[in-house]
Design a protein around this motif. Structure first.
Motif, PDB file in Angstrom:
ATOM      1  N   VAL A  89      10.044   5.810   5.956  1.00  0.00           N
ATOM      2  CA  VAL A  89       8.852   5.421   5.220  1.00  0.00           C
ATOM      3  C   VAL A  89       7.647   5.617   6.136  1.00  0.00           C
ATOM      4  O   VAL A  89       7.709   5.324   7.326  1.00  0.00           O
ATOM      5  CB  VAL A  89       8.942   3.953   4.726  1.00  0.00           C
ATOM      6  N   ARG A  90       6.565   6.159   5.568  1.00  0.00           N
ATOM      7  CA  ARG A  90       5.358   6.408   6.341  1.00  0.00           C
ATOM      8  C   ARG A  90       4.326   5.326   6.022  1.00  0.00           C
ATOM      9  O   ARG A  90       4.020   5.067   4.858  1.00  0.00           O
ATOM     10  CB  ARG A  90       4.777   7.777   6.002  1.00  0.00           C
ATOM     11  N   VAL A  91       3.804   4.690   7.069  1.00  0.00           N
ATOM     12  CA  VAL A  91       2.751   3.687   6.897  1.00  0.00           C
ATOM     13  C   VAL A  91       1.418   4.386   7.147  1.00  0.00           C
ATOM     14  O   VAL A  91       1.086   4.729   8.275  1.00  0.00           O
ATOM     15  CB  VAL A  91       2.930   2.507   7.864  1.00  0.00           C
ATOM     16  N   ALA A 100       0.812  -1.222   0.000  1.00  0.00           N
ATOM     17  CA  ALA A 100       0.000   0.000   0.000  1.00  0.00           C
ATOM     18  C   ALA A 100       0.843   1.268   0.000  1.00  0.00           C
ATOM     19  O   ALA A 100       0.300   2.371   0.046  1.00  0.00           O
ATOM     20  CB  ALA A 100      -0.937   0.003   1.212  1.00  0.00           C
ATOM     21  N   LEU A 101       2.166   1.137  -0.070  1.00  0.00           N
ATOM     22  CA  LEU A 101       3.030   2.320  -0.077  1.00  0.00           C
ATOM     23  C   LEU A 101       2.897   3.077  -1.395  1.00  0.00           C
ATOM     24  O   LEU A 101       2.818   2.489  -2.473  1.00  0.00           O
ATOM     25  CB  LEU A 101       4.493   1.907   0.115  1.00  0.00           C
ATOM     26  N   ARG A 102       2.870   4.413  -1.285  1.00  0.00           N
ATOM     27  CA  ARG A 102       2.871   5.286  -2.446  1.00  0.00           C
ATOM     28  C   ARG A 102       4.150   6.127  -2.440  1.00  0.00           C
ATOM     29  O   ARG A 102       4.816   6.244  -1.409  1.00  0.00           O
ATOM     30  CB  ARG A 102       1.636   6.174  -2.426  1.00  0.00           C
ATOM     31  N   ARG A 103       4.464   6.690  -3.549  1.00  0.00           N
ATOM     32  CA  ARG A 103       5.707   7.463  -3.641  1.00  0.00           C
ATOM     33  C   ARG A 103       5.791   8.525  -2.551  1.00  0.00           C
ATOM     34  O   ARG A 103       6.856   8.748  -1.968  1.00  0.00           O
ATOM     35  CB  ARG A 103       5.827   8.104  -5.030  1.00  0.00           C
ATOM     36  N   MET A 104       4.660   9.190  -2.267  1.00  0.00           N
ATOM     37  CA  MET A 104       4.694  10.258  -1.265  1.00  0.00           C
ATOM     38  C   MET A 104       4.902   9.737   0.151  1.00  0.00           C
ATOM     39  O   MET A 104       5.131  10.522   1.075  1.00  0.00           O
ATOM     40  CB  MET A 104       3.394  11.070  -1.325  1.00  0.00           C
ATOM     41  N   ASP A 105       4.848   8.422   0.347  1.00  0.00           N
ATOM     42  CA  ASP A 105       5.092   7.848   1.662  1.00  0.00           C
ATOM     43  C   ASP A 105       6.580   7.634   1.928  1.00  0.00           C
ATOM     44  O   ASP A 105       6.961   7.273   3.045  1.00  0.00           O
ATOM     45  CB  ASP A 105       4.364   6.505   1.802  1.00  0.00           C
ATOM     46  N   PHE A 156       5.172  -0.404  -5.347  1.00  0.00           N
ATOM     47  CA  PHE A 156       5.337  -1.761  -5.878  1.00  0.00           C
ATOM     48  C   PHE A 156       4.047  -2.168  -6.593  1.00  0.00           C
ATOM     49  O   PHE A 156       2.960  -2.044  -6.024  1.00  0.00           O
ATOM     50  CB  PHE A 156       5.647  -2.750  -4.753  1.00  0.00           C
ATOM     51  N   THR A 157       4.189  -2.634  -7.813  1.00  0.00           N
ATOM     52  CA  THR A 157       3.012  -2.954  -8.620  1.00  0.00           C
ATOM     53  C   THR A 157       3.112  -4.343  -9.235  1.00  0.00           C
ATOM     54  O   THR A 157       4.198  -4.954  -9.280  1.00  0.00           O
ATOM     55  CB  THR A 157       2.837  -1.938  -9.755  1.00  0.00           C
ATOM     56  N   GLY A 158       1.965  -4.827  -9.717  1.00  0.00           N
ATOM     57  CA  GLY A 158       1.916  -6.089 -10.436  1.00  0.00           C
ATOM     58  C   GLY A 158       2.217  -5.873 -11.906  1.00  0.00           C
ATOM     59  O   GLY A 158       2.720  -4.822 -12.318  1.00  0.00           O
TER      60      GLY A 158
END
Length: 391
Positions: free
Chosen positions: A226-228, A213-218, A281-283
Motif C-alpha cells: 500500500v502506498r501512503v 486517504a487511501l485511493r484504489r490506485m494506492d 474506505f468511505t462513509g
C-alpha cells in the motif's frame, strides 16, 4: 570606570526628585535607553552602566524595546510564521496557546518572563486539574516559542523555560493485541466494510488519516503493498482537509503480509468504486470516512468490550502493529521506514519494549542463576548454591 576627567565616559546618570538615580545610555541602534529600574545611589547607577557597556563591547547587546512584546502577540506570530506546519498542528498550537498559556501569561512582556514565573504557571495548571500530559504539551509549546525568541530573534538573553522535567510525559501503557485478537476484532465489526480497515491499521501500522486517504490506485493489484501518498485531518469549521502525511518519512510504501491480502482484495471488489482515484474506505454517502461515522457504524465500543479490552483506542492498533513489527527483529532503519518516522526514537522504543525481548532477558538471567548454582555444587568450600556477585 564610568567617569573620565570628571566626565562620564559612557551613558548618563541623573538624580530624580525622589532622590533616586536614573541611568541611561545610547544603544547601538542610535536610540537612548533607560535602565529598567532606578538606583538608590549614583555608584550603583555607574556600575550598571559599566555592565551595559561591557555587553555592547562583546556584541551581546539586545534591544530592550523589542522584549516589550507580549507573550500572546509573539506566540501568535510564531505559529503563523512557522514553516511547514500541517493544518492540524497549527490548530493544536493555537488551541494550547488559547486554553493554557495566554490566560495566565499572555499579557506578560517577553523581557519580564523568568523561570520562577514559568514554574508558578505550570503549578497553577496542575492545581486547576489540567493533566500532566496536557500541561507538558503546553510547556513544550511555550519553550519552543521562547527558544526562537532567545536563539534566533535575540529578543531575550536566555530561554526562561528551565523547569526540570516539565516537558516530559509519562502516559499510561497502551494495550497491545495479539495477532488472534486483531483478527477477532476485525470479524466483530458490525459492518463488514470495516474489517479490512482494522487489519490495515494493525498490520500496515497506518495512522487514521493515512487509511482514510487511501485511493484504489494506492493499493497494489495483488494487495502486496500500500502506498501512503497523503492523509486527512479533521479541523473544526473546515471539516476534512487532505494534505501530506505527518512527516516527510510518511510518504512511503508499506508491504502487506500475505495473511490480510485476500481481505483487502475482497473489500476492493465489494465496497470500492472502480475509478483509480476512488476512496478505498468511505462513509454513508460515499465520501471519505470521518471519525464520527466510524464508531456508530462499526460498533467499536461493543466489539472491544466483547474482546476484553474495553479501553482500546483505534490508535492502539497502530501501536500493536509497531510492536509486532519490532518482534520480527527488524532493524531500526527498516522500522522507521515502515512506521513513517523521521526520528529513530519511536523505533528504538518499540525495539526495546517488546514482551519477547523481556522474556529473553529473563531467560538469560535464569541461565546465569542456574550456571552459578550448578558451578557451586562442585566446589569444596561448602558454598554451593550461593550466588557470587559478578563485577
Amino acid at each position: 570606570m564610568a567617569r573620565k576627567n570628571g566626565r562620564r565616559r559612557f551613558g548618563w546618570v541623573r538624580k530624580l526628585p525622589s532622590g533616586r538615580f536614573q541611568a541611561s545610555y545610547l544603544g547601538p541602534d542610535g536610540q537612548r535607553h533607560n535602565a529598567p529600574d532606578t538606583f538608590a545611589g549614583e555608584r550603583d547607577a555607574d556600575r550598571w552602566l559599566v555592565q551595559v557597556e561591557s555587553v555592547i563591547m562583546r556584541h551581546e547587546w539586545m534591544n530592550p524595546n523589542r522584549a516589550k512584546v507580549s507573550v500572546q502577540e509573539y506566540a501568535e506570530r510564531w505559529i503563523a510564521e512557522r514553516p511547514g506546519l500541517r493544518p492540524r498542528t497549527v490548530h493544536l498550537y493555537g488551541w494550547l496557546l488559547t486554553k493554557y498559556v495566554t490566560p495566565h501569561l499572555g499579557a506578560v512582556q517577553l523581557g519580564q518572563l523568568d523561570t520562577p514565573m514559568i514554574r508558578q504557571w505550570r503549578a497553577r495548571l496542575l492545581a486547576a486539574g489540567v493533566s500532566e500530559s496536557m500541561t507538558a504539551k503546553a510547556y513544550r509549546l511555550l519553550r519552543a516559542v521562547l527558544m526562537t525568541a532567545a536563539n534566533e530573534d535575540r529578543i531575550i538573553p536566555r530561554n526562561p523555560c528551565q523547569v526540570r522535567g516539565a516537558g516530559s510525559e509519562n502516559p499510561d501503557e497502551r494495550p497491545v493485541l495479539t495477532v488472534a485478537q486483531v483478527f477477532e476484532l476485525a470479524s466483530r465489526m458490525a459492518d463488514r466494510r470495516y474489517r479490512a480497515f482494522v487489519l490495515l491499521a494493525a498490520f500496515a501500522t497506518l495512522r487514521w488519516g493515512e487509511i482514510t486517504a487511501l485511493r484504489r490506485m494506492d493499493i497494489a493489484p495483488d494487495a502486496s503493498a500500500v502506498r501512503v501518498a497523503g492523509a486527512f485531518v479533521e479541523l473544526p469549521g473546515r471539516g476534512l482537509v487532505y494534505g501530506p502525511p505527518k512527516s516527510r518519512a510518511g510518504l512511503r510504501s508499506v508491504a502487506l503480509p500475505e495473511a490480510i491480502r485476500a481481505d483487502l482484495l475482497a473489500h476492493l471488489d465489494e465496497f470500492t468504486a472502480s475509478a483509480p482515484d476512488a476512496w478505498v474506505f468511505t462513509g454513508q454517502r460515499g465520501n471519505p470516512l470521518r471519525r464520527g461515522d466510524f464508531n456508530p457504524r462499526t460498533g467499536w465500543k461493543k466489539a472491544v468490550a466483547d474482546l476484553g479490552v474495553p479501553h482500546l483506542h483505534f490508535h492502539d492498533l497502530r501501536h500493536t502493529g509497531n510492536t509486532l513489527a519490532a518482534r520480527t527483529k527488524a532493524s531500526t532503519k527498516d522500522l522507521m521506514a515502515r512506521m513513517g518516522h523521521d526520528s529513530p526514537r519511536a523505533a528504538l522504543i518499540y525495539q526495546h519494549a517488546t514482551t519477547e525481548a523481556s522474556r529473553e532477558i529473563a531467560a538469560g538471567l535464569s541461565g546465569l542463576v542456574e550456571r552459578e548454582r550448578g558451578g557451586g555444587k562442585d566446589d569444596d568450600d561448602g558454598s554451593a548454591g550461593v550466588l557470587v556477585p559478578v563485577g
